[in-house]
Design an enzyme around this catalytic site. Sequence first.
Site, PDB file in Angstrom:
ATOM      1  N   MET A  57     -18.519  33.856 -10.933  1.00  0.00           N
ATOM      2  CA  MET A  57     -19.897  34.065 -11.672  1.00  0.00           C
ATOM      3  C   MET A  57     -19.702  34.842 -12.922  1.00  0.00           C
ATOM      4  O   MET A  57     -20.055  34.519 -13.954  1.00  0.00           O
ATOM      5  CB  MET A  57     -20.823  34.540 -10.765  1.00  0.00           C
ATOM      6  CG  MET A  57     -21.258  34.246  -9.538  1.00  0.00           C
ATOM      7  SD  MET A  57     -22.520  35.169  -8.669  1.00  0.00           S
ATOM      8  CE  MET A  57     -21.718  36.592  -8.174  1.00  0.00           C
ATOM      9  N   TYR A  61      -8.345  30.510 -19.269  1.00  0.00           N
ATOM     10  CA  TYR A  61      -8.629  29.505 -17.720  1.00  0.00           C
ATOM     11  C   TYR A  61      -7.852  28.348 -18.098  1.00  0.00           C
ATOM     12  O   TYR A  61      -7.010  27.900 -17.281  1.00  0.00           O
ATOM     13  CB  TYR A  61     -10.157  29.529 -17.728  1.00  0.00           C
ATOM     14  CG  TYR A  61     -11.004  30.272 -17.313  1.00  0.00           C
ATOM     15  CD1 TYR A  61     -10.848  31.004 -15.938  1.00  0.00           C
ATOM     16  CD2 TYR A  61     -12.009  30.792 -18.200  1.00  0.00           C
ATOM     17  CE1 TYR A  61     -11.440  32.175 -15.867  1.00  0.00           C
ATOM     18  CE2 TYR A  61     -12.775  31.831 -17.835  1.00  0.00           C
ATOM     19  CZ  TYR A  61     -12.514  32.535 -16.764  1.00  0.00           C
ATOM     20  OH  TYR A  61     -13.423  33.579 -16.353  1.00  0.00           O
ATOM     21  N   TYR A  85     -27.717  25.406 -21.362  1.00  0.00           N
ATOM     22  CA  TYR A  85     -27.421  25.800 -20.043  1.00  0.00           C
ATOM     23  C   TYR A  85     -28.069  27.246 -20.141  1.00  0.00           C
ATOM     24  O   TYR A  85     -28.619  28.146 -19.364  1.00  0.00           O
ATOM     25  CB  TYR A  85     -26.041  26.018 -19.676  1.00  0.00           C
ATOM     26  CG  TYR A  85     -25.515  26.500 -18.537  1.00  0.00           C
ATOM     27  CD1 TYR A  85     -25.792  26.332 -17.099  1.00  0.00           C
ATOM     28  CD2 TYR A  85     -25.048  27.928 -18.563  1.00  0.00           C
ATOM     29  CE1 TYR A  85     -25.521  26.560 -15.932  1.00  0.00           C
ATOM     30  CE2 TYR A  85     -24.742  28.494 -17.445  1.00  0.00           C
ATOM     31  CZ  TYR A  85     -25.195  27.882 -16.089  1.00  0.00           C
ATOM     32  OH  TYR A  85     -24.769  28.609 -14.863  1.00  0.00           O
ATOM     33  N   TYR A  86     -27.841  28.029 -21.435  1.00  0.00           N
ATOM     34  CA  TYR A  86     -28.111  29.460 -21.475  1.00  0.00           C
ATOM     35  C   TYR A  86     -29.535  29.472 -22.341  1.00  0.00           C
ATOM     36  O   TYR A  86     -29.707  28.831 -23.200  1.00  0.00           O
ATOM     37  CB  TYR A  86     -27.046  30.101 -22.345  1.00  0.00           C
ATOM     38  CG  TYR A  86     -25.601  30.132 -21.721  1.00  0.00           C
ATOM     39  CD1 TYR A  86     -25.540  30.852 -20.556  1.00  0.00           C
ATOM     40  CD2 TYR A  86     -24.484  29.547 -22.069  1.00  0.00           C
ATOM     41  CE1 TYR A  86     -24.230  30.890 -19.695  1.00  0.00           C
ATOM     42  CE2 TYR A  86     -23.269  29.522 -21.798  1.00  0.00           C
ATOM     43  CZ  TYR A  86     -23.301  30.306 -20.507  1.00  0.00           C
ATOM     44  OH  TYR A  86     -21.936  30.322 -19.902  1.00  0.00           O
ATOM     45  N   TYR A 129     -17.300  29.670  -6.589  1.00  0.00           N
ATOM     46  CA  TYR A 129     -18.008  29.627  -8.179  1.00  0.00           C
ATOM     47  C   TYR A 129     -17.505  31.204  -8.745  1.00  0.00           C
ATOM     48  O   TYR A 129     -18.117  32.076  -8.080  1.00  0.00           O
ATOM     49  CB  TYR A 129     -19.396  29.700  -8.078  1.00  0.00           C
ATOM     50  CG  TYR A 129     -20.200  29.685  -9.493  1.00  0.00           C
ATOM     51  CD1 TYR A 129     -19.626  28.903 -10.391  1.00  0.00           C
ATOM     52  CD2 TYR A 129     -21.164  30.679  -9.486  1.00  0.00           C
ATOM     53  CE1 TYR A 129     -20.301  29.063 -11.809  1.00  0.00           C
ATOM     54  CE2 TYR A 129     -21.708  30.891 -11.043  1.00  0.00           C
ATOM     55  CZ  TYR A 129     -21.349  29.955 -12.068  1.00  0.00           C
ATOM     56  OH  TYR A 129     -21.965  30.178 -13.055  1.00  0.00           O
ATOM     57  N   HIS A 162     -18.599  28.730 -15.422  1.00  0.00           N
ATOM     58  CA  HIS A 162     -19.473  28.049 -16.669  1.00  0.00           C
ATOM     59  C   HIS A 162     -18.858  28.913 -17.687  1.00  0.00           C
ATOM     60  O   HIS A 162     -18.743  30.324 -17.549  1.00  0.00           O
ATOM     61  CB  HIS A 162     -20.691  28.280 -16.511  1.00  0.00           C
ATOM     62  CG  HIS A 162     -21.384  27.275 -15.711  1.00  0.00           C
ATOM     63  ND1 HIS A 162     -21.881  27.764 -14.489  1.00  0.00           N
ATOM     64  CD2 HIS A 162     -21.985  25.928 -15.638  1.00  0.00           C
ATOM     65  CE1 HIS A 162     -22.374  26.604 -13.637  1.00  0.00           C
ATOM     66  NE2 HIS A 162     -22.528  25.717 -14.454  1.00  0.00           N
TER      67      HIS A 162
END
Length: 181
Positions: free
Chosen positions: A96, A144, A158-159, A94, A132
Amino acid sequence: MGAGDGEVAASKEKGSGAGGGGVERTSLDGVRDKNVMQLKKLNTALFPVRYNEKYYQDAIASKDFSKLAYYSDICVGAIACRLEKKEGGAIRVYIMTLGVLAPYRGLGIGTKLLNHVFDLSAKQSISEIYLHVQTNNDDAIAFYKKFGFEITQTIHNYYMNITPPDCYVLTKFIGQAATKK
Protein backbone atom coordinates in the site's frame (compact mmCIF):
# COMPACT_ATOMS: atom_id res chain seq x y z
CA MET A 1 -11.65 9.56 0.00
CA GLY A 2 -8.71 10.69 -2.13
CA ALA A 3 -6.97 7.75 -3.70
CA GLY A 4 -8.23 5.37 -1.05
CA ASP A 5 -5.62 2.94 0.14
CA GLY A 6 -3.73 2.29 -3.07
CA GLU A 7 -1.18 5.12 -3.22
CA VAL A 8 2.48 4.12 -3.12
CA ALA A 9 5.58 6.28 -3.18
CA ALA A 10 9.08 4.92 -3.02
CA SER A 11 11.74 6.00 -0.63
CA LYS A 12 13.69 7.62 -3.49
CA GLU A 13 16.90 6.09 -2.27
CA LYS A 14 20.05 7.19 -4.04
CA GLY A 15 22.54 4.43 -4.79
CA SER A 16 23.91 2.54 -1.84
CA GLY A 17 24.16 5.62 0.36
CA ALA A 18 26.39 5.27 3.37
CA GLY A 19 27.70 1.85 2.40
CA GLY A 20 25.38 0.08 4.81
CA GLY A 21 26.11 2.29 7.82
CA GLY A 22 22.50 3.40 7.88
CA VAL A 23 21.19 -0.14 7.85
CA GLU A 24 23.28 -1.05 10.91
CA ARG A 25 21.58 1.73 12.88
CA THR A 26 18.14 0.74 11.57
CA SER A 27 15.65 -1.53 13.30
CA LEU A 28 12.21 -2.67 12.21
CA ASP A 29 9.10 -3.00 14.37
CA GLY A 30 5.64 -4.32 13.57
CA VAL A 31 2.68 -1.99 13.12
CA ARG A 32 0.23 -2.50 16.00
CA ASP A 33 -2.61 -0.62 17.66
CA LYS A 34 -0.20 0.90 20.17
CA ASN A 35 2.15 2.40 17.54
CA VAL A 36 -0.12 2.93 14.49
CA MET A 37 -0.01 6.67 15.27
CA GLN A 38 3.63 6.63 14.11
CA LEU A 39 2.49 5.31 10.71
CA LYS A 40 -0.21 8.00 10.53
CA LYS A 41 2.36 10.74 11.23
CA LEU A 42 4.78 9.35 8.64
CA ASN A 43 2.07 9.11 5.99
CA THR A 44 1.05 12.72 6.59
CA ALA A 45 4.65 13.82 6.02
CA LEU A 46 5.34 11.52 3.06
CA PHE A 47 2.23 11.24 0.88
CA PRO A 48 -0.20 13.64 -0.82
CA VAL A 49 -3.13 11.40 0.18
CA ARG A 50 -5.00 10.96 3.47
CA TYR A 51 -5.62 7.32 4.29
CA ASN A 52 -8.83 5.96 5.76
CA GLU A 53 -9.13 3.65 8.76
CA LYS A 54 -9.37 0.58 6.53
CA TYR A 55 -5.82 1.27 5.33
CA TYR A 56 -4.55 1.22 8.92
CA GLN A 57 -6.64 -1.85 9.81
CA ASP A 58 -5.20 -3.68 6.77
CA ALA A 59 -1.66 -2.69 7.77
CA ILE A 60 -2.15 -4.05 11.30
CA ALA A 61 -3.90 -7.20 9.99
CA SER A 62 -0.97 -8.00 7.68
CA LYS A 63 1.09 -8.66 10.84
CA ASP A 64 4.80 -8.94 9.92
CA PHE A 65 4.27 -7.60 6.41
CA SER A 66 3.88 -4.01 7.67
CA LYS A 67 6.86 -2.51 9.49
CA LEU A 68 8.02 0.78 10.92
CA ALA A 69 11.71 1.60 10.40
CA TYR A 70 13.66 3.27 13.18
CA TYR A 71 17.02 4.96 12.67
CA SER A 72 18.79 5.47 15.99
CA ASP A 73 15.39 5.03 17.69
CA ILE A 74 13.68 7.67 15.52
CA CYS A 75 10.76 6.48 13.37
CA VAL A 76 11.85 7.46 9.84
CA GLY A 77 10.06 5.11 7.44
CA ALA A 78 7.52 2.38 6.95
CA ILE A 79 6.15 -0.23 4.62
CA ALA A 80 2.43 -1.04 4.85
CA CYS A 81 1.06 -4.08 3.06
CA ARG A 82 -2.22 -5.87 2.60
CA LEU A 83 -2.53 -9.60 1.98
CA GLU A 84 -5.00 -10.47 -0.76
CA LYS A 85 -6.48 -13.79 -1.81
CA LYS A 86 -6.43 -14.44 -5.55
CA GLU A 87 -8.79 -16.70 -7.47
CA GLY A 88 -7.75 -20.25 -6.67
CA GLY A 89 -6.80 -19.31 -3.11
CA ALA A 90 -3.20 -18.12 -3.61
CA ILE A 91 -2.13 -15.15 -1.50
CA ARG A 92 -0.42 -12.10 -2.95
CA VAL A 93 1.06 -9.06 -1.24
CA TYR A 94 -0.09 -5.55 -2.09
CA ILE A 95 2.33 -2.84 -0.99
CA MET A 96 0.00 0.00 0.00
CA THR A 97 2.82 2.40 0.91
CA LEU A 98 6.59 2.45 1.26
CA GLY A 99 8.29 5.64 2.33
CA VAL A 100 11.29 7.07 4.14
CA LEU A 101 11.61 10.64 5.41
CA ALA A 102 13.82 12.75 3.09
CA PRO A 103 16.80 13.26 5.46
CA TYR A 104 17.12 9.47 5.87
CA ARG A 105 16.92 8.47 2.21
CA GLY A 106 19.95 6.87 0.62
CA LEU A 107 20.84 4.95 3.79
CA GLY A 108 19.35 1.61 2.72
CA ILE A 109 16.24 1.90 4.89
CA GLY A 110 13.73 1.53 2.03
CA THR A 111 15.78 -1.40 0.73
CA LYS A 112 15.70 -3.03 4.16
CA LEU A 113 11.91 -2.63 4.37
CA LEU A 114 11.39 -4.05 0.88
CA ASN A 115 13.80 -6.95 1.44
CA HIS A 116 11.93 -7.80 4.64
CA VAL A 117 8.72 -8.23 2.61
CA PHE A 118 10.58 -10.29 -0.03
CA ASP A 119 12.04 -12.61 2.64
CA LEU A 120 8.71 -13.03 4.41
CA SER A 121 6.93 -13.71 1.12
CA ALA A 122 9.47 -16.38 0.17
CA LYS A 123 9.15 -18.07 3.58
CA GLN A 124 5.37 -18.18 3.20
CA SER A 125 5.49 -19.30 -0.46
CA ILE A 126 3.85 -16.10 -1.65
CA SER A 127 4.87 -15.63 -5.27
CA GLU A 128 3.43 -12.23 -6.23
CA ILE A 129 3.96 -8.73 -4.86
CA TYR A 130 2.44 -5.67 -6.52
CA LEU A 131 1.83 -1.96 -6.00
CA HIS A 132 0.56 1.20 -7.66
CA VAL A 133 2.79 4.18 -8.41
CA GLN A 134 1.92 7.54 -9.94
CA THR A 135 3.11 7.65 -13.57
CA ASN A 136 5.31 10.72 -13.01
CA ASN A 137 7.10 9.30 -9.94
CA ASP A 138 10.30 8.41 -11.79
CA ASP A 139 12.31 7.92 -8.58
CA ALA A 140 9.82 5.35 -7.26
CA ILE A 141 9.62 3.54 -10.60
CA ALA A 142 13.43 3.32 -10.82
CA PHE A 143 13.64 2.16 -7.18
CA TYR A 144 11.19 -0.70 -7.71
CA LYS A 145 12.66 -1.72 -11.08
CA LYS A 146 16.01 -2.10 -9.33
CA PHE A 147 14.37 -4.90 -7.32
CA GLY A 148 12.86 -6.70 -10.30
CA PHE A 149 9.42 -5.09 -10.42
CA GLU A 150 7.98 -4.63 -13.89
CA ILE A 151 5.24 -2.34 -15.14
CA THR A 152 2.36 -4.71 -15.85
CA GLN A 153 -0.52 -2.27 -16.34
CA THR A 154 -1.42 1.42 -16.68
CA ILE A 155 -4.60 2.61 -14.99
CA HIS A 156 -5.99 5.95 -16.14
CA ASN A 157 -7.69 8.24 -13.60
CA TYR A 158 -6.73 6.01 -10.66
CA TYR A 159 -6.06 8.94 -8.32
CA MET A 160 -8.87 11.38 -7.64
CA ASN A 161 -7.18 14.36 -6.03
CA ILE A 162 -3.62 14.39 -7.34
CA THR A 163 -2.08 15.16 -10.72
CA PRO A 164 -1.37 13.26 -12.85
CA PRO A 165 -4.25 10.94 -11.96
CA ASP A 166 -2.77 7.91 -13.76
CA CYS A 167 -0.77 5.10 -12.19
CA TYR A 168 1.29 2.11 -13.17
CA VAL A 169 0.85 -1.29 -11.58
CA LEU A 170 4.28 -2.71 -10.83
CA THR A 171 4.51 -6.44 -10.15
CA LYS A 172 7.27 -8.76 -8.99
CA PHE A 173 6.97 -12.53 -9.20
CA ILE A 174 9.20 -14.44 -6.81
CA GLY A 175 10.11 -18.07 -6.31
CA GLN A 176 8.60 -20.69 -8.58
CA ALA A 177 6.27 -18.17 -10.23
CA ALA A 178 9.16 -16.03 -11.50
CA THR A 179 8.73 -17.45 -15.01
CA LYS A 180 5.04 -16.46 -15.20
CA LYS A 181 4.72 -13.02 -16.75
